[in-house]
Design a protein around this motif. Structure first.
Motif, PDB file in Angstrom:
ATOM      1  N   ILE A  58       1.771 -38.380   1.794  1.00 15.31           N
ATOM      2  CA  ILE A  58       2.914 -38.785   0.974  1.00 15.31           C
ATOM      3  C   ILE A  58       3.529 -40.069   1.534  1.00 15.31           C
ATOM      4  CG2 ILE A  58       3.600 -36.488   0.149  1.00 15.31           C
ATOM      5  CD1 ILE A  58       5.746 -36.524   2.419  1.00 15.31           C
ATOM      6  N   VAL A  59       4.224 -40.767   0.636  1.00  9.00           N
ATOM      7  CA  VAL A  59       5.033 -41.899   1.065  1.00  9.00           C
ATOM      8  C   VAL A  59       6.350 -41.321   1.562  1.00  9.00           C
ATOM      9  CG1 VAL A  59       6.238 -43.983   0.313  1.00  9.00           C
ATOM     10  CG2 VAL A  59       3.985 -43.412  -0.650  1.00  9.00           C
ATOM     11  N   GLY A  78       7.164 -45.273  -4.144  1.00  7.85           N
ATOM     12  CA  GLY A  78       8.486 -44.687  -4.014  1.00  7.85           C
ATOM     13  C   GLY A  78       8.427 -43.512  -3.065  1.00  7.85           C
ATOM     14  N   GLU A  79       9.563 -43.140  -2.514  1.00  2.89           N
ATOM     15  CA  GLU A  79       9.598 -42.030  -1.571  1.00  2.89           C
ATOM     16  C   GLU A  79       9.115 -40.750  -2.247  1.00  2.89           C
ATOM     17  OE1 GLU A  79      13.355 -41.748   0.499  1.00  2.89           O
ATOM     18  OE2 GLU A  79      13.183 -43.858   1.074  1.00  2.89           O
ATOM     19  N   GLY A  80       8.250 -40.025  -1.561  1.00  2.00           N
ATOM     20  CA  GLY A  80       7.737 -38.766  -2.088  1.00  2.00           C
ATOM     21  C   GLY A  80       6.448 -38.919  -2.869  1.00  2.00           C
TER      22      GLY A  80
ATOM     23  N   ARG B 124      15.106 -35.985  10.096  1.00  2.00           N
ATOM     24  CA  ARG B 124      14.115 -36.664   9.258  1.00  2.00           C
ATOM     25  C   ARG B 124      14.649 -37.013   7.881  1.00  2.00           C
ATOM     26  NH1 ARG B 124      12.187 -33.683  12.802  1.00  2.00           N
ATOM     27  NH2 ARG B 124      10.221 -34.104  13.878  1.00  2.00           N
ATOM     28  N   ALA B 125      15.896 -36.663   7.604  1.00  2.00           N
ATOM     29  CA  ALA B 125      16.423 -36.754   6.236  1.00  2.00           C
ATOM     30  C   ALA B 125      15.363 -36.199   5.291  1.00  2.00           C
ATOM     31  CB  ALA B 125      16.778 -38.201   5.880  1.00  2.00           C
ATOM     32  N   SER B 126      14.822 -35.023   5.630  1.00  2.00           N
ATOM     33  CA  SER B 126      13.629 -34.524   4.959  1.00  2.00           C
ATOM     34  C   SER B 126      13.910 -34.028   3.548  1.00  2.00           C
ATOM     35  CB  SER B 126      13.003 -33.388   5.772  1.00  2.00           C
ATOM     36  OG  SER B 126      11.894 -32.868   5.081  1.00  2.00           O
ATOM     37  N   ARG B 127      13.034 -34.448   2.643  1.00  7.18           N
ATOM     38  CA  ARG B 127      13.030 -33.923   1.281  1.00  7.18           C
ATOM     39  C   ARG B 127      11.722 -33.190   1.036  1.00  7.18           C
ATOM     40  NH1 ARG B 127      15.751 -37.352  -2.740  1.00  7.18           N
ATOM     41  NH2 ARG B 127      17.606 -38.193  -1.750  1.00  7.18           N
ATOM     42  N   HIS B 128      10.989 -32.935   2.090  1.00 10.24           N
ATOM     43  CA  HIS B 128       9.674 -32.288   1.973  1.00 10.24           C
ATOM     44  C   HIS B 128       9.596 -31.140   2.959  1.00 10.24           C
ATOM     45  CE1 HIS B 128       8.284 -35.563  -0.552  1.00 10.24           C
ATOM     46  NE2 HIS B 128       8.911 -36.371   0.282  1.00 10.24           N
ATOM     47  N   ILE B 129      10.094 -30.003   2.540  1.00  9.67           N
ATOM     48  CA  ILE B 129      10.090 -28.824   3.407  1.00  9.67           C
ATOM     49  C   ILE B 129       9.183 -27.776   2.769  1.00  9.67           C
ATOM     50  CG2 ILE B 129      11.536 -27.049   4.469  1.00  9.67           C
ATOM     51  CD1 ILE B 129      13.872 -29.261   3.665  1.00  9.67           C
ATOM     52  N   ASN B 162      22.494 -23.096   4.208  1.00 13.90           N
ATOM     53  CA  ASN B 162      22.871 -24.131   5.179  1.00 13.90           C
ATOM     54  C   ASN B 162      23.002 -25.518   4.533  1.00 13.90           C
ATOM     55  OD1 ASN B 162      22.980 -23.320   8.240  1.00 13.90           O
ATOM     56  ND2 ASN B 162      21.429 -22.010   7.300  1.00 13.90           N
ATOM     57  N   GLY B 163      22.902 -25.563   3.206  1.00 12.06           N
ATOM     58  CA  GLY B 163      23.189 -26.814   2.500  1.00 12.06           C
ATOM     59  C   GLY B 163      21.977 -27.629   2.082  1.00 12.06           C
ATOM     60  N   ILE B 164      20.780 -27.094   2.231  1.00 17.96           N
ATOM     61  CA  ILE B 164      19.585 -27.844   1.808  1.00 17.96           C
ATOM     62  C   ILE B 164      19.360 -27.620   0.310  1.00 17.96           C
ATOM     63  CG2 ILE B 164      17.101 -28.172   2.168  1.00 17.96           C
ATOM     64  CD1 ILE B 164      18.870 -28.821   4.613  1.00 17.96           C
ATOM     65  N   PRO B 165      19.239 -28.711  -0.463  1.00 17.67           N
ATOM     66  CA  PRO B 165      19.004 -28.549  -1.897  1.00 17.67           C
ATOM     67  C   PRO B 165      17.676 -27.841  -2.182  1.00 17.67           C
ATOM     68  CG  PRO B 165      19.634 -30.802  -1.375  1.00 17.67           C
ATOM     69  CD  PRO B 165      19.378 -30.117  -0.070  1.00 17.67           C
ATOM     70  N   ASP B 166      17.717 -26.964  -3.133  1.00 18.87           N
ATOM     71  CA  ASP B 166      16.567 -26.184  -3.570  1.00 18.87           C
ATOM     72  C   ASP B 166      15.349 -27.070  -3.846  1.00 18.87           C
ATOM     73  OD1 ASP B 166      15.122 -24.074  -4.460  1.00 18.87           O
ATOM     74  OD2 ASP B 166      16.092 -23.934  -6.424  1.00 18.87           O
ATOM     75  N   ARG B 167      15.586 -28.233  -4.474  1.00 20.70           N
ATOM     76  CA  ARG B 167      14.460 -29.069  -4.924  1.00 20.70           C
ATOM     77  C   ARG B 167      13.690 -29.710  -3.753  1.00 20.70           C
ATOM     78  NH1 ARG B 167      19.057 -32.006  -5.526  1.00 20.70           N
ATOM     79  NH2 ARG B 167      19.023 -34.150  -4.722  1.00 20.70           N
ATOM     80  N   PHE B 168      14.241 -29.685  -2.571  1.00 19.41           N
ATOM     81  CA  PHE B 168      13.523 -30.237  -1.411  1.00 19.41           C
ATOM     82  C   PHE B 168      12.561 -29.214  -0.809  1.00 19.41           C
ATOM     83  CE2 PHE B 168      17.277 -33.215  -0.110  1.00 19.41           C
ATOM     84  CZ  PHE B 168      17.119 -33.917  -1.300  1.00 19.41           C
ATOM     85  N   ILE B 169      12.655 -27.972  -1.310  1.00 23.29           N
ATOM     86  CA  ILE B 169      11.905 -26.891  -0.670  1.00 23.29           C
ATOM     87  C   ILE B 169      10.780 -26.404  -1.565  1.00 23.29           C
ATOM     88  CG2 ILE B 169      12.077 -24.619   0.429  1.00 23.29           C
ATOM     89  CD1 ILE B 169      15.096 -25.097   0.701  1.00 23.29           C
ATOM     90  N   ASP B 170       9.606 -26.280  -0.967  1.00 21.78           N
ATOM     91  CA  ASP B 170       8.435 -25.800  -1.680  1.00 21.78           C
ATOM     92  C   ASP B 170       8.029 -24.465  -1.054  1.00 21.78           C
ATOM     93  OD1 ASP B 170       6.534 -26.849  -3.683  1.00 21.78           O
ATOM     94  OD2 ASP B 170       5.125 -26.292  -2.092  1.00 21.78           O
ATOM     95  N   THR B 171       8.054 -23.404  -1.856  1.00 25.87           N
ATOM     96  CA  THR B 171       7.814 -22.071  -1.287  1.00 25.87           C
ATOM     97  C   THR B 171       6.513 -21.485  -1.827  1.00 25.87           C
ATOM     98  OG1 THR B 171      10.197 -21.805  -1.418  1.00 25.87           O
ATOM     99  CG2 THR B 171       8.946 -19.862  -0.846  1.00 25.87           C
TER     100      THR B 171
END
Lengths: 177, 200
Positions: A58-59, A78-80, B124-129, B162-171
């Motif tokens: 991924i980016v 783009g990010e992601g 990581r300011a992660s959006r990919h969890i 804990n405040g992580i948006p649902d859309r950042f998480i892949d289950t």
């Protein structure tokens, strides 16, 4: 050339001894790495669903103008965004980009840089492992991941003037365009 | 190490390269965790091995053998590669969280790891969890698939609380199909009762 050197190494008695004495430990480490990597591979493929070709990465971070060329199309990075084998990534004079690959490798590119993910296979369960990046110009930072741990001989960075065999782990390359 | 005349000349060469711009360069630097690997730089004219941190190889062109250089200073490396290094993502981090038998309740040690997971996400300011649930082989496969899914969702809910948006998480959930410790069927194995969290 590389093969030639390797055959010299393998026929020298000293290295043969080293290979033998280190074999058992190395095999154990390798086995546990394979198990860990299989888990990682499954995890990643579940992440991306059942696409025809699994994403290579991924980016993660983009600054300025960065373009990805894929099957004749140019896409603004783009990010992601997912990265696939065969993608050509190009940063503008003010651009830079950071990529995370599914084996945990990290690749980042400075400005005015261009590279292709020419080979990417991360299927530990089938022992299908390779990672080859072709750098045309610019600056690239590479931090190796699972593929290099499982199969160090399958990781290469190539430029028009050299081939870099990466046994691990953190390498910087600057190639004149 | 005492600087030798040779290393001075090499360093002067590198500085010259840096100043003039041209030059194809390979530099080995330490991992984020301090370890140092090795690379072999080759072309049709020869090859050179680099195994020490901040050592480099310079390659003039395809028909000139790569030449090894003494160490570059951290400043020189930073100058040449500042932008590529500045945008480099932090390495992904993997967590294994363990559960009580036939339960979606985290073991105390694993519950205590949640702050570390949160810190990894923040850093990581992660959006990919990615969250993947697993079970051991005790009981029916179909029940285990359900249990592994509930385990994954339990961890997801913890992160959301804990405040992580649902859309950042892949289950996802694998039931008993992806054992960490290989066992036969109907074997209680605490290390297989787990959820793996990968933060990218």
């Amino acid at each position: 050339m590389v093969f030639h050197l390797r055959s010299i190494l393998l026929t020298s008695g000293c290295c043969r001894h080293m290979l033998h004495s280190g074999f058992n430990g190395a095999a154990r480490v390798r086995k546990s790495l394979v198990l860990a990597a299989c888990g990682l591979f499954l995890l990643w493929n579940w992440d991306i669903g059942s696409a025809e070709m699994p994403a290579a990465g991924i980016v993660k971070s983009v600054k300025g103008e960065v373009v990805i060329f894929r099957s004749g199309q140019s896409l603004e990075a783009g990010e992601g965004m997912r990265i696939f084998m065969g993608d050509r990534v190009q940063t503008a004079e003010t651009g830079s980009v950071g990529l995370i690959f599914s084996d945990d490798s990290l690749v980042s590119m400075g400005p005015a840089s261009e590279m292709v993910v020419s080979e990417y296979h991360f299927v530990p369960i089938e022992n299908k492992l390779s990672f080859v990046i072709r750098v045309f110009r610019g600056t690239i930072a590479y931090l190796s991941g699972q593929i290099s741990k499982l199969s160090p001989e399958s990781v290469r960075l190539e430029t028009p003037v050299m081939t870099i065999g990466v046994r691990g782990t953190h390498v910087l390359v600057k190639q004149e365009g | 190490m005492r600087p030798t005349l040779a290393s001075f000349i090499l360093k002067a060469g590198v500085l010259l390269l840096a100043a003039c711009g041209p030059g194809n360069l390979v530099v080995l630097i330490p991992d984020p965790d301090g370890a140092v690997g090795g690379v072999r730089v080759s072309n049709s004219a020869g090859s050179v091995e680099i195994t020490a941190p901040h050592h480099a190889a310079v390659v003039k062109d395809e028909t000139t053998a790569p030449s090894a250089l003494a160490d570059l200073s951290a400043e020189e490396v930073a100058k040449l590669f500042s932008e590529a290094l500045a945008i480099r993502p932090m390495p992904p981090v993997h967590f294994l969280l363990y559960f009580e038998l036939d339960s979606i309740e985290l073991k105390p040690d694993s519950l205590n790891q949640i702050p570390d997971v949160m810190a990894a996400i923040r850093d990581r300011a992660s959006r990919h969890i990615s969250i993947v649930g697993h079970t051991d082989t005790l009981g029916e496969k179909i029940d285990n698939l359900d249990l592994s899914q509930r385990r994954a969702l339990a961890v997801r809910d913890l992160l959301i609380r804990n405040g992580i948006p649902d859309r950042f998480i892949d289950t996802t959930s694998h039931g008993e199909k992806n054992l960490l410790i290989k066992t036969g069927d109907n074997v209680a194995e605490p290390r297989n009762r787990r959820v793996e969290v990968v933060v990218r």
